[in-house]
Write a protein that holds these residues in place. Structure first.
Motif, PDB file in Angstrom:
ATOM      1  N   LEU A 242       0.825  -1.205   0.000  1.00 13.14           N
ATOM      2  CA  LEU A 242       0.000   0.000   0.000  1.00 13.14           C
ATOM      3  C   LEU A 242       0.865   1.263   0.000  1.00 13.14           C
ATOM      4  O   LEU A 242       0.610   2.198  -0.770  1.00 13.14           O
ATOM      5  CB  LEU A 242      -0.926  -0.005   1.214  1.00 13.14           C
ATOM      6  CG  LEU A 242      -1.876   1.202   1.350  1.00 13.14           C
ATOM      7  CD1 LEU A 242      -2.847   1.240   0.182  1.00 13.14           C
ATOM      8  CD2 LEU A 242      -2.629   1.146   2.670  1.00 13.14           C
ATOM      9  N   ILE A 246       0.749   3.800  -3.237  1.00 15.54           N
ATOM     10  CA  ILE A 246       0.266   5.166  -3.049  1.00 15.54           C
ATOM     11  C   ILE A 246       1.334   6.169  -3.465  1.00 15.54           C
ATOM     12  O   ILE A 246       1.045   7.167  -4.149  1.00 15.54           O
ATOM     13  CB  ILE A 246      -0.159   5.391  -1.584  1.00 15.54           C
ATOM     14  CG1 ILE A 246      -1.448   4.626  -1.277  1.00 15.54           C
ATOM     15  CG2 ILE A 246      -0.360   6.881  -1.299  1.00 15.54           C
ATOM     16  CD1 ILE A 246      -1.905   4.746   0.157  1.00 15.54           C
ATOM     17  N   GLU A 250       0.752   8.810  -6.524  1.00 19.23           N
ATOM     18  CA  GLU A 250       0.814  10.248  -6.246  1.00 19.23           C
ATOM     19  C   GLU A 250       1.794  10.947  -7.183  1.00 19.23           C
ATOM     20  O   GLU A 250       1.517  12.049  -7.674  1.00 19.23           O
ATOM     21  CB  GLU A 250       1.217  10.482  -4.792  1.00 19.23           C
ATOM     22  CG  GLU A 250       0.129  10.168  -3.783  1.00 19.23           C
ATOM     23  CD  GLU A 250       0.575  10.411  -2.354  1.00 19.23           C
ATOM     24  OE1 GLU A 250      -0.303  10.524  -1.478  1.00 19.23           O
ATOM     25  OE2 GLU A 250       1.804  10.485  -2.104  1.00 19.23           O
ATOM     26  N   LYS A 256      -2.080  14.480  -4.013  1.00 18.39           N
ATOM     27  CA  LYS A 256      -1.991  13.801  -2.728  1.00 18.39           C
ATOM     28  C   LYS A 256      -3.217  12.931  -2.521  1.00 18.39           C
ATOM     29  O   LYS A 256      -4.357  13.382  -2.697  1.00 18.39           O
ATOM     30  CB  LYS A 256      -1.877  14.841  -1.603  1.00 18.39           C
ATOM     31  CG  LYS A 256      -1.692  14.250  -0.220  1.00 18.39           C
ATOM     32  CD  LYS A 256      -0.329  13.609  -0.042  1.00 18.39           C
ATOM     33  CE  LYS A 256      -0.117  13.135   1.389  1.00 18.39           C
ATOM     34  NZ  LYS A 256       1.177  12.440   1.547  1.00 18.39           N
ATOM     35  N   LEU A 257      -2.998  11.677  -2.117  1.00 14.93           N
ATOM     36  CA  LEU A 257      -4.103  10.752  -1.893  1.00 14.93           C
ATOM     37  C   LEU A 257      -4.384  10.642  -0.404  1.00 14.93           C
ATOM     38  O   LEU A 257      -3.470  10.407   0.387  1.00 14.93           O
ATOM     39  CB  LEU A 257      -3.776   9.362  -2.444  1.00 14.93           C
ATOM     40  CG  LEU A 257      -3.476   9.244  -3.943  1.00 14.93           C
ATOM     41  CD1 LEU A 257      -3.351   7.789  -4.326  1.00 14.93           C
ATOM     42  CD2 LEU A 257      -4.545   9.914  -4.761  1.00 14.93           C
ATOM     43  N   GLU A 258      -5.639  10.811  -0.038  1.00 16.60           N
ATOM     44  CA  GLU A 258      -6.055  10.615   1.354  1.00 16.60           C
ATOM     45  C   GLU A 258      -6.750   9.266   1.471  1.00 16.60           C
ATOM     46  O   GLU A 258      -7.941   9.178   1.732  1.00 16.60           O
ATOM     47  CB  GLU A 258      -6.996  11.757   1.788  1.00 16.60           C
ATOM     48  CG  GLU A 258      -6.344  13.131   1.763  1.00 16.60           C
ATOM     49  CD  GLU A 258      -5.196  13.258   2.755  1.00 16.60           C
ATOM     50  OE1 GLU A 258      -5.191  12.506   3.757  1.00 16.60           O
ATOM     51  OE2 GLU A 258      -4.292  14.085   2.531  1.00 16.60           O
ATOM     52  N   VAL A 259      -5.999   8.208   1.226  1.00 11.92           N
ATOM     53  CA  VAL A 259      -6.539   6.850   1.304  1.00 11.92           C
ATOM     54  C   VAL A 259      -5.671   6.054   2.268  1.00 11.92           C
ATOM     55  O   VAL A 259      -4.470   6.296   2.405  1.00 11.92           O
ATOM     56  CB  VAL A 259      -6.588   6.169  -0.077  1.00 11.92           C
ATOM     57  CG1 VAL A 259      -7.479   6.941  -1.035  1.00 11.92           C
ATOM     58  CG2 VAL A 259      -5.187   6.046  -0.675  1.00 11.92           C
ATOM     59  N   HIS A 260      -6.317   5.089   2.942  1.00 11.75           N
ATOM     60  CA  HIS A 260      -5.610   4.297   3.945  1.00 11.75           C
ATOM     61  C   HIS A 260      -5.792   2.797   3.735  1.00 11.75           C
ATOM     62  O   HIS A 260      -5.204   2.008   4.469  1.00 11.75           O
ATOM     63  CB  HIS A 260      -6.091   4.687   5.341  1.00 11.75           C
ATOM     64  CG  HIS A 260      -5.980   6.152   5.616  1.00 11.75           C
ATOM     65  ND1 HIS A 260      -4.776   6.779   5.851  1.00 11.75           N
ATOM     66  CD2 HIS A 260      -6.937   7.127   5.653  1.00 11.75           C
ATOM     67  CE1 HIS A 260      -4.986   8.072   6.054  1.00 11.75           C
ATOM     68  NE2 HIS A 260      -6.280   8.306   5.933  1.00 11.75           N
ATOM     69  N   LEU A 265      -8.479   3.104  -2.189  1.00 11.81           N
ATOM     70  CA  LEU A 265      -7.731   3.386  -3.408  1.00 11.81           C
ATOM     71  C   LEU A 265      -8.529   2.986  -4.640  1.00 11.81           C
ATOM     72  O   LEU A 265      -8.542   3.710  -5.647  1.00 11.81           O
ATOM     73  CB  LEU A 265      -6.403   2.639  -3.377  1.00 11.81           C
ATOM     74  CG  LEU A 265      -5.465   2.851  -4.570  1.00 11.81           C
ATOM     75  CD1 LEU A 265      -5.054   4.303  -4.683  1.00 11.81           C
ATOM     76  CD2 LEU A 265      -4.231   1.952  -4.445  1.00 11.81           C
ATOM     77  N   TRP A 268     -11.142   5.537  -5.221  1.00 11.06           N
ATOM     78  CA  TRP A 268     -10.552   6.756  -5.765  1.00 11.06           C
ATOM     79  C   TRP A 268     -10.374   6.650  -7.278  1.00 11.06           C
ATOM     80  O   TRP A 268     -10.595   7.619  -8.006  1.00 11.06           O
ATOM     81  CB  TRP A 268      -9.206   7.022  -5.084  1.00 11.06           C
ATOM     82  CG  TRP A 268      -8.459   8.181  -5.655  1.00 11.06           C
ATOM     83  CD1 TRP A 268      -8.652   9.511  -5.390  1.00 11.06           C
ATOM     84  CD2 TRP A 268      -7.400   8.124  -6.621  1.00 11.06           C
ATOM     85  NE1 TRP A 268      -7.775  10.272  -6.121  1.00 11.06           N
ATOM     86  CE2 TRP A 268      -6.990   9.446  -6.887  1.00 11.06           C
ATOM     87  CE3 TRP A 268      -6.748   7.073  -7.276  1.00 11.06           C
ATOM     88  CZ2 TRP A 268      -5.967   9.754  -7.774  1.00 11.06           C
ATOM     89  CZ3 TRP A 268      -5.738   7.372  -8.168  1.00 11.06           C
ATOM     90  CH2 TRP A 268      -5.350   8.703  -8.407  1.00 11.06           C
TER      91      TRP A 268
END
Length: 408
Positions: A242, A246, A250, A256-260, A265, A268
């Motif tokens: 991950l 990410i 990016e 910027k990705l705000e995924v966890h 993802l 997104w």
């Protein structure tokens, strides 16, 4: 080199603007005629074309976008997305070498670290130093796999596809991204991912890089278990993949990705529809209805940057959609970015449009004609606005949240 026709200032006969070579090679040249002579009322003049152009070429011209606007025609290098000449792309065009394997060609990408690409080549060629490989060249070691309780023989297929850890990893990603494979071998999994063809360019990129990182971190986990005595952990493999994915995404898409999680993802990627350039149809509708005071909110920072001319746009899609959008935007301050959660109604309609094969604009004159999920978003949006107008205590103290729907 290829001419992108805007106002029609390029040479109709000698410049390569049609995409299939200069017309002088296929038709008798009349030097007194230019591009504009073959246009009438903003359309191609069929009678003029039939008079001077062979019939088999006319169909190609009629499919070409009609030159319009005041911008000068542009000369672009068609082998790059930016349209700028690069020596590396010219070398790739003229060199004789070709990839001899579809799988081998997928491991080389500018965003995949070279160490990972070289590792994948060694993996596909069966050159990794597993105990089974060493045994075949005369080095006798205890061949015991560390990825499962049975202690099976450590072969390439067992470590990367058939062992318990490898199975758990591949099945996890297969469930999230809806990828199924025929057979349980490593090449079956790689083929299933790399031959899958999602419509979104962002998701295509994700499907390209993920298999390499899956194999890379499976290999790293095996080495940690072999040399440091730490048991292989599926959770640690997921976390490492991950972070790498990410970071690469990016850099590739400059945001910027705000995924966890991998599910976030995946969600997104469903929103990134740069290839479709959505605002164009909406702007045309505003022009038709003579709306002048228009505010454009887009939930893609990349698309906002392109429309504001801050980011470079791939030349392939610029002429078809972006140039038309630029021509309809008077003030760049009209364009702003908004988060998807604050734009749920438009986002819901965009999903309906993206899943439809109909490319025309759909106008809903009746509330009940609107898709069911969009009607729900409208009701929630109305309630939120009512709360803000009436100073609702619950709204100000707790807020009225947006919900993200997840399909399991």
């Amino acid at each position: 080199m290829l001419w992108v026709v805007n106002a029609g200032s390029c040479n109709f006969w000698y410049d390569k603007w049609l995409g299939s070579g200069a017309l002088c090679l296929k038709a008798i040249v009349n030097p007194t005629l230019s591009v504009k002579d073959f246009l009438t009322n903003g359309e191609w003049n069929g009678a003029m074309l039939r008079q001077y152009i062979p019939q088999e070429i006319i169909a190609l011209i009629l499919e070409h976008p009609v030159p319009s606007g005041d911008h000068h025609d542009e000369l672009v290098w068609s082998q790059t997305a930016s349209g700028k000449f690069m020596l590396a792309s010219a070398f790739q065009e003229v060199r004789q070498a070709r990839n001899y394997s579809v799988l081998h060609s997928q491991v080389w990408h500018p965003r995949i670290p070279l160490k990972v690409s070289f590792f994948m080549m060694r993996l596909l060629l069966g050159k990794l130093l597993l105990t089974d490989v060493l045994r075949r060249v005369g080095v006798q070691l205890v061949s015991k796999c560390l990825c499962c309780q049975e202690g099976a023989i450590e072969t390439l297929e067992h470590v990367f596809a058939e062992g318990q850890v490898a199975k758990d990893v591949w099945r996890y990603f297969g469930r999230i991204y809806r990828v199924t494979q025929l057979g349980s071998s490593l090449r079956a999994w790689l083929t299933a991912w790399w031959l899958f063809s999602p419509r979104q360019a962002v998701r295509q990129f994700l499907f390209l890089i993920l298999p390499s990182f899956i194999c890379w971190h499976t290999w790293k986990a095996r080495n940690i278990a072999y040399y440091e005595g730490r048991q292989m952990s599926v959770a640690r493999i997921f976390h490492a993949i991950l972070l790498d994915v990410i970071g690469v995404v990016e850099i590739q898409f400059n945001q910027k990705l705000e995924v966890h999680t991998f599910l976030q993802l995946y969600e997104w990627t469903t929103q990134q529809t740069l290839g479709g350039i959505g605002p164009g149809n909406g702007l045309r509708l505003c022009v038709q209805k003579q709306f002048t005071d228009v505010s454009i909110q887009v939930d893609s920072p990349v698309l906002v940057g392109i429309l504001q001319r801050r980011l470079q746009c791939p030349w392939v899609i610029r002429q078809e959609e972006v140039d038309h959008s630029w021509g309809m935007i008077i003030d760049m301050a009209q364009i702003s970015h908004c988060y998807r959660e604050a734009n749920r109604v438009a986002d819901s309609l965009a999903k309906v449009g993206a899943s439809s094969h109909n490319r025309n604009v759909t106008i809903y004159d009746d509330f009940n004609a609107i898709p069911r999920q969009t009607r729900g978003e409208i009701r929630i949006d109305r309630y939120r606005r009512w709360c803000s107008r009436t100073s609702c205590l619950a709204f100000h103290q707790l807020g009225f949240p947006n919900f993200r729907r997840v399909t399991m």
